[in-house]
Design a protein around this motif. Structure first.
Motif, PDB file in Angstrom:
ATOM      1  N   VAL A 145      47.746  34.352  53.339  1.00 39.88           N
ATOM      2  CA  VAL A 145      48.517  35.354  52.371  1.00 39.88           C
ATOM      3  C   VAL A 145      47.914  36.531  52.345  1.00 39.88           C
ATOM      4  CG1 VAL A 145      48.828  32.843  51.122  1.00 39.88           C
ATOM      5  CG2 VAL A 145      46.559  34.557  50.611  1.00 39.88           C
ATOM      6  N   LYS A 146      46.800  36.880  52.657  1.00 36.43           N
ATOM      7  CA  LYS A 146      46.026  38.320  52.424  1.00 36.43           C
ATOM      8  C   LYS A 146      47.057  39.376  53.132  1.00 36.43           C
ATOM      9  CE  LYS A 146      42.949  38.532  56.566  1.00 36.43           C
ATOM     10  NZ  LYS A 146      41.641  38.645  56.898  1.00 36.43           N
ATOM     11  N   PRO A 147      47.889  39.270  54.190  1.00 37.49           N
ATOM     12  CA  PRO A 147      48.605  40.393  54.309  1.00 37.49           C
ATOM     13  C   PRO A 147      49.681  40.805  53.376  1.00 37.49           C
ATOM     14  CG  PRO A 147      48.798  38.817  56.304  1.00 37.49           C
ATOM     15  CD  PRO A 147      47.962  38.006  55.093  1.00 37.49           C
ATOM     16  N   ALA A 148      49.805  40.097  52.123  1.00 38.62           N
ATOM     17  CA  ALA A 148      50.982  40.133  51.246  1.00 38.62           C
ATOM     18  C   ALA A 148      50.198  41.124  49.921  1.00 38.62           C
ATOM     19  CB  ALA A 148      51.872  39.069  51.033  1.00 38.62           C
ATOM     20  N   LEU A 149      48.988  41.032  49.832  1.00 42.16           N
ATOM     21  CA  LEU A 149      48.375  41.481  48.687  1.00 42.16           C
ATOM     22  C   LEU A 149      47.901  42.693  48.721  1.00 42.16           C
ATOM     23  CD1 LEU A 149      46.283  38.184  47.314  1.00 42.16           C
ATOM     24  CD2 LEU A 149      48.747  39.176  46.785  1.00 42.16           C
ATOM     25  N   PRO A 150      48.003  43.505  47.819  1.00 38.79           N
ATOM     26  CA  PRO A 150      47.776  44.990  47.727  1.00 38.79           C
ATOM     27  C   PRO A 150      46.123  45.014  47.626  1.00 38.79           C
ATOM     28  CG  PRO A 150      49.495  44.717  46.258  1.00 38.79           C
ATOM     29  CD  PRO A 150      48.841  43.432  46.564  1.00 38.79           C
ATOM     30  N   GLU A 151      45.527  46.037  48.080  1.00 36.32           N
ATOM     31  CA  GLU A 151      43.983  46.006  48.165  1.00 36.32           C
ATOM     32  C   GLU A 151      43.400  46.051  46.852  1.00 36.32           C
ATOM     33  OE1 GLU A 151      40.518  49.023  50.029  1.00 36.32           O
ATOM     34  OE2 GLU A 151      42.585  49.497  50.185  1.00 36.32           O
ATOM     35  N   TYR A 152      44.121  46.549  45.720  1.00 38.10           N
ATOM     36  CA  TYR A 152      43.631  46.681  44.342  1.00 38.10           C
ATOM     37  C   TYR A 152      43.442  45.256  43.714  1.00 38.10           C
ATOM     38  CZ  TYR A 152      47.925  46.137  41.755  1.00 38.10           C
ATOM     39  OH  TYR A 152      49.162  45.509  41.169  1.00 38.10           O
ATOM     40  N   ILE A 153      44.437  44.454  44.088  1.00 41.07           N
ATOM     41  CA  ILE A 153      44.502  43.163  43.682  1.00 41.07           C
ATOM     42  C   ILE A 153      43.144  42.543  44.503  1.00 41.07           C
ATOM     43  CG2 ILE A 153      45.617  40.836  43.599  1.00 41.07           C
ATOM     44  CD1 ILE A 153      48.247  42.241  43.110  1.00 41.07           C
ATOM     45  N   CYS A 154      42.924  42.477  45.539  1.00 38.30           N
ATOM     46  CA  CYS A 154      42.158  41.885  46.643  1.00 38.30           C
ATOM     47  C   CYS A 154      40.679  42.217  45.862  1.00 38.30           C
ATOM     48  CB  CYS A 154      42.078  42.435  47.932  1.00 38.30           C
ATOM     49  SG  CYS A 154      41.476  41.221  49.081  1.00 38.30           S
ATOM     50  N   ASN A 155      40.801  43.360  45.412  1.00 39.34           N
ATOM     51  CA  ASN A 155      39.397  43.684  44.832  1.00 39.34           C
ATOM     52  C   ASN A 155      38.913  43.078  43.687  1.00 39.34           C
ATOM     53  OD1 ASN A 155      38.763  45.327  46.982  1.00 39.34           O
ATOM     54  ND2 ASN A 155      39.529  47.287  45.829  1.00 39.34           N
ATOM     55  N   LEU A 156      40.088  42.374  43.138  1.00 45.34           N
ATOM     56  CA  LEU A 156      39.580  41.531  41.737  1.00 45.34           C
ATOM     57  C   LEU A 156      39.291  39.934  41.886  1.00 45.34           C
ATOM     58  CD1 LEU A 156      42.534  43.036  39.638  1.00 45.34           C
ATOM     59  CD2 LEU A 156      40.284  43.861  39.772  1.00 45.34           C
ATOM     60  N   VAL A 157      39.509  39.670  43.279  1.00 42.73           N
ATOM     61  CA  VAL A 157      39.474  38.119  43.647  1.00 42.73           C
ATOM     62  C   VAL A 157      38.142  37.943  43.728  1.00 42.73           C
ATOM     63  CG1 VAL A 157      40.213  36.447  45.006  1.00 42.73           C
ATOM     64  CG2 VAL A 157      41.677  38.201  44.540  1.00 42.73           C
ATOM     65  N   HIS A 158      37.680  36.661  43.210  1.00 47.76           N
ATOM     66  CA  HIS A 158      36.462  36.089  43.323  1.00 47.76           C
ATOM     67  C   HIS A 158      36.733  34.630  43.863  1.00 47.76           C
ATOM     68  CE1 HIS A 158      34.361  39.225  41.121  1.00 47.76           C
ATOM     69  NE2 HIS A 158      35.460  39.364  40.399  1.00 47.76           N
ATOM     70  N   PHE A 159      35.890  33.893  44.712  1.00 47.76           N
ATOM     71  CA  PHE A 159      36.183  32.669  45.208  1.00 47.76           C
ATOM     72  C   PHE A 159      34.813  31.903  44.978  1.00 47.76           C
ATOM     73  CE2 PHE A 159      38.720  35.196  47.816  1.00 47.76           C
ATOM     74  CZ  PHE A 159      39.990  34.608  48.136  1.00 47.76           C
ATOM     75  N   HIS A 160      35.002  30.649  44.596  1.00 50.13           N
ATOM     76  CA  HIS A 160      33.940  29.832  43.940  1.00 50.13           C
ATOM     77  C   HIS A 160      34.181  28.199  44.530  1.00 50.13           C
ATOM     78  CE1 HIS A 160      33.415  32.969  40.937  1.00 50.13           C
ATOM     79  NE2 HIS A 160      34.796  32.803  40.671  1.00 50.13           N
ATOM     80  N   SER A 161      32.875  27.787  44.995  1.00 53.94           N
ATOM     81  CA  SER A 161      32.950  26.481  45.654  1.00 53.94           C
ATOM     82  C   SER A 161      33.179  25.410  44.706  1.00 53.94           C
ATOM     83  CB  SER A 161      31.502  26.256  46.179  1.00 53.94           C
ATOM     84  OG  SER A 161      30.552  26.324  45.412  1.00 53.94           O
ATOM     85  N   ASP A 162      32.924  25.691  43.609  1.00 57.57           N
ATOM     86  CA  ASP A 162      33.321  24.584  42.252  1.00 57.57           C
ATOM     87  C   ASP A 162      33.687  25.419  40.947  1.00 57.57           C
ATOM     88  OD1 ASP A 162      30.778  25.137  40.917  1.00 57.57           O
ATOM     89  OD2 ASP A 162      29.742  23.657  42.132  1.00 57.57           O
TER      90      ASP A 162
END
Length: 304
Positions: free
Chosen positions: A210-227
């Protein structure tokens, strides 16, 4: 069901003292100006509730020009996605099945709003388009729901607990990209953070799709968590549902109220032209098609 509604309203009303100073940030004059503009543009819908216009204005810092652009993008992209914005009878078997395997909820966190989406199971007959269509009804219902005042920011949570490898071939990934960008760029939200929780081992793979579709400014807001506990670093637990160790009503309780409300407003969702631009009268803007805006780059995935 009634208890769910009462609990939701109790949480909202409890925040009124905090929000009193925000009540006048969207002027009725600006709402009228947008209504006048909509009435003069033959390709634009003229069926927006005042509360919807207010949310767009607020998300655009009350800039009339930015609000017009956002409404135009919102309406044009809806019209360009008939697969999920047509035939949305909430009582249809396909949508009922989709409602049964998804949870869409919202919780106030002080002056901010937390929006959560969770897929609860992946049946053999999983219908990707029906699930997206059900979500469009849920998001439209959220748009039309008034609040004592508008949230200063939004925090979006995607729960991937039930995302398995068997789900991938059931999903139109290109369409998912398109719809995800529509949500993040066209909806009237003040996006502060995006949290992806309960990430599966193949989350890197999903992200790279999905990452080719998302603008950089949105990507900078994303956080990933294992739980789900990763959320506690960003959101006070007392504002989260009990599902995530918080104090608020469970997602299932609140979601049941939303679904009932949607079904009660069935006539609204039977309108296939709801909030859509007429693309036969306005196909392009500035020489670019609706989908030309969907591009961007991404940062490296980090899971805490």
């Amino acid at each position: 069901m009634l208890r769910s509604l009462q609990v939701y309203h109790t949480h909202i009303l409890a925040l009124c003292p905090v929000w009193n100073q925000m009540m006048n940030q969207v002027s009725k004059r600006d709402v009228s100006a947008i209504r006048d503009w909509l009435a003069k543009e033959p390709y634009m819908p003229n069926t927006f509730d005042d509360v919807v216009i207010e949310k767009f204005l607020y998300s655009c810092d009350s800039s009339l020009e930015r609000t017009k652009q956002c409404l135009e993008t919102f309406s044009s992209r809806r019209a360009a996605m008939p697969e999920v914005y047509c035939h949305r009878d909430p009582l249809a078997s396909a949508l009922q099945a989709a409602f049964n395997i998804t949870l869409v909820t919202t919780y106030m966190a002080g002056e901010e709003e937390v929006l959560i989406h969770k897929l609860t199971s992946v049946p053999e007959d999983f219908d990707f388009y029906a699930c997206v269509k059900a979500f469009t009804a849920q998001s439209d219902n959220w748009l039309r729901r008034p609040l004592p005042a508008l949230p200063t920011n939004h925090l979006v949570v995607f729960d991937l607990q039930c995302y398995t490898l068997k789900l991938i071939p059931k999903v139109n990934l290109f369409y998912f990209q398109k719809f995800l960008v529509f949500l993040l760029e066209s909806m009237p939200v003040r996006l502060k953070q995006v949290h992806v929780i309960n990430c599966p081992s193949f989350c890197d793979y999903l992200y790279n799709l999905v990452k080719p579709a998302l603008p950089e400014y949105i990507c900078n807001l994303v956080h990933f968590h294992s739980d789900h506990t990763g959320l506690h670093k960003f959101i006070d637990k007392k504002y989260l549902p009990k599902d995530y160790g918080g104090e608020r009503e469970t997602m299932a309780e609140q979601n049941a109220f939303w679904i009932k409300d949607i079904c009660d407003k069935r006539k609204t969702y039977l309108d296939d032209n709801l909030w859509k631009a007429d693309l036969t009268k306005k196909l392009t803007k500035g020489g670019a098609s609706v989908d030309d805006c969907m591009s961007g780059s991404f940062r490296t995935l980090v899971v805490d």
